[in-house]
Design a protein around this motif. Sequence first.
Motif, mmCIF file in Angstrom:
data_model
loop_
_atom_site.group_PDB
_atom_site.id
_atom_site.type_symbol
_atom_site.label_atom_id
_atom_site.label_comp_id
_atom_site.label_asym_id
_atom_site.label_seq_id
_atom_site.Cartn_x
_atom_site.Cartn_y
_atom_site.Cartn_z
ATOM 1 N N ASN A 10 0.838 -1.210 0.000
ATOM 2 C CA ASN A 10 0.000 0.000 0.000
ATOM 3 C C ASN A 10 0.875 1.263 0.000
ATOM 4 O OD1 ASN A 10 0.871 0.405 2.614
ATOM 5 N ND2 ASN A 10 -1.102 -0.064 3.582
ATOM 6 N N GLN A 11 0.216 2.413 0.041
ATOM 7 C CA GLN A 11 0.947 3.685 -0.040
ATOM 8 C C GLN A 11 1.895 3.853 1.142
ATOM 9 O OE1 GLN A 11 0.805 5.541 -2.871
ATOM 10 N NE2 GLN A 11 2.553 6.611 -1.967
ATOM 11 N N GLY A 163 2.678 -14.576 12.465
ATOM 12 C CA GLY A 163 1.253 -14.245 12.598
ATOM 13 C C GLY A 163 0.427 -15.414 13.109
ATOM 14 N N GLY A 164 1.028 -16.602 13.157
ATOM 15 C CA GLY A 164 0.339 -17.766 13.694
ATOM 16 C C GLY A 164 0.578 -17.902 15.193
ATOM 17 N N TYR A 165 -0.170 -18.797 15.814
ATOM 18 C CA TYR A 165 -0.037 -19.035 17.259
ATOM 19 C C TYR A 165 0.076 -20.520 17.534
ATOM 20 C CZ TYR A 165 -1.090 -14.188 18.150
ATOM 21 O OH TYR A 165 -1.018 -12.821 18.192
ATOM 22 N N TYR A 166 0.802 -20.849 18.599
ATOM 23 C CA TYR A 166 0.843 -22.227 19.087
ATOM 24 C C TYR A 166 0.492 -22.184 20.563
ATOM 25 C CZ TYR A 166 2.531 -26.734 20.654
ATOM 26 O OH TYR A 166 2.610 -27.979 21.229
ATOM 27 N N LYS A 188 5.310 -14.878 1.089
ATOM 28 C CA LYS A 188 5.030 -15.230 2.490
ATOM 29 C C LYS A 188 4.035 -14.227 3.111
ATOM 30 C CE LYS A 188 7.912 -18.583 1.820
ATOM 31 N NZ LYS A 188 9.308 -18.816 2.095
ATOM 32 N N ILE A 189 3.836 -14.287 4.422
ATOM 33 C CA ILE A 189 2.756 -13.516 5.054
ATOM 34 C C ILE A 189 3.004 -12.008 4.997
ATOM 35 C CG2 ILE A 189 1.427 -13.197 7.190
ATOM 36 C CD1 ILE A 189 1.081 -15.977 6.113
ATOM 37 N N ILE A 190 4.197 -11.577 5.400
ATOM 38 C CA ILE A 190 4.592 -10.183 5.197
ATOM 39 C C ILE A 190 5.923 -10.203 4.444
ATOM 40 C CG2 ILE A 190 3.417 -9.242 7.241
ATOM 41 C CD1 ILE A 190 6.255 -9.063 8.551
ATOM 42 N N LEU A 257 4.553 -5.073 8.860
ATOM 43 C CA LEU A 257 4.245 -5.670 10.164
ATOM 44 C C LEU A 257 3.012 -5.016 10.792
ATOM 45 C CD1 LEU A 257 5.466 -7.951 11.823
ATOM 46 C CD2 LEU A 257 7.058 -6.321 12.832
ATOM 47 N N ASN A 258 2.771 -3.739 10.459
ATOM 48 C CA ASN A 258 1.568 -3.057 10.950
ATOM 49 C C ASN A 258 0.287 -3.753 10.512
ATOM 50 O OD1 ASN A 258 2.902 -0.963 12.269
ATOM 51 N ND2 ASN A 258 3.087 0.239 10.379
ATOM 52 N N ARG A 259 0.363 -4.467 9.391
ATOM 53 C CA ARG A 259 -0.854 -5.095 8.864
ATOM 54 C C ARG A 259 -0.849 -6.611 9.029
ATOM 55 N NH1 ARG A 259 -1.153 -3.392 3.086
ATOM 56 N NH2 ARG A 259 1.037 -2.899 3.433
#
Length: 387
Positions: A10-11, A163-166, A188-190, A257-259
Amino acid sequence: MIPYGKQDINQADIDAVVDVLTSERLTQGPVVPEFEKKTLTHCQSRFAIASNSATSALHIACLSLGITKGDIVWTSPISFVASANCALYCNADIDFVDIDPVTGNMSVSALALKLKKAKKNNALPSAIIPVHLAGQACDMEVIYLLAQEFGFKIIEDASHAIGGYYQDSPVGSCKFSDITVFSFHPVKIITSAEGGMALTNDKKLAKKMRSYRSHGIVNSEEDFKKETHGPWYYEQQSLGFNYRMTELQAALGVSQLNRLSTFVEKRHQLAQIYDQAFKAENLSSLHQSSDSVSSYHLYILLLPTSKSDLQRKLFEYLRAKEIFVQIHYIPIHLQPYYTKLGFNVGDFPNAEAYYKRAISLPLHPNLQPKEQTYIINNVIEFLYENT
Ligand SMILES: *Cc1c(COP(=O)(O)O)cnc(C)c1O
């Protein structure tokens, strides 16, 4: 064309990179430490070392644990080759642990059995690299308990799983491992374009990894082996590399990382739509354990059969319709480089059977509802005609 994975820029991302580009420092400035700190805040761990890729992060992770000639490292055959190559970079021997066919992750029962045999043969691994396939954490508590019993180190290859959890902890907390590695490749995720990061709670490992990232050099006086020559003094104490991340990459990483939670939420929504559509057709994807909240890097559909070339036909059918599916992964031990090391067809039967049934459907935050419906309809139509 609908890609299987894609970055979302994004911007704010663009502004962050341009700001660095017109600043004093393009590398070795304040933004890499900021990215490291921000990732630690999310992960609730103590030390982070950003690098130019997850591959290099895996390499310095192995080096910091002292992996060298004569050591044995085990990982999952269903992963990207980098999960295994890092051990070979250190001249260690590599071996694999077969997967659990429903999650695609390293099977902890296969691991326990293999460890018992290895103990008898005096060939225990020094380190194990579990891979969180598609973003779902492995059974880390069990692996951790086995590490206590058999005395090996753990590097989590969490390239798919930021971003995942265990259980109750974010992946990257290193609660059940020595080191966790993330990838920031664009699929990947970010993303930071290219980039990776190694996290740990161990100060000594962190220091070693930081030094290996930059030529084996140390900069702080407390770590010098010899008398300092003056303020310009530094020491090379081991053979390291230039694995540094640039400030431009880190700026993109910080902004992305903000998103992180927005991205993961969106991936969950899309995965749920796939799940519902395929469940109605009796098709399954990777089983989600109740211990884990996946980051959903990939949506892997498991075909009802590994027979009659179904996977290849579906792959070609969808690609012809501009749906860019992918196969994750060709078992590492079947790669020519690895068969040359002595691995063979039949060595890891669950991994090989899984490979013939798995197909990754497009999944990324910008996948449009229309596109997803088009994908689902094409998959179901093909399977009606071919099973
Ligand atoms: C992408 C990936 C890597 C390598 O990441 P890079 O950042 O491209 O070096 C390693 N392991 C797994 C499981 C991956 O998916």
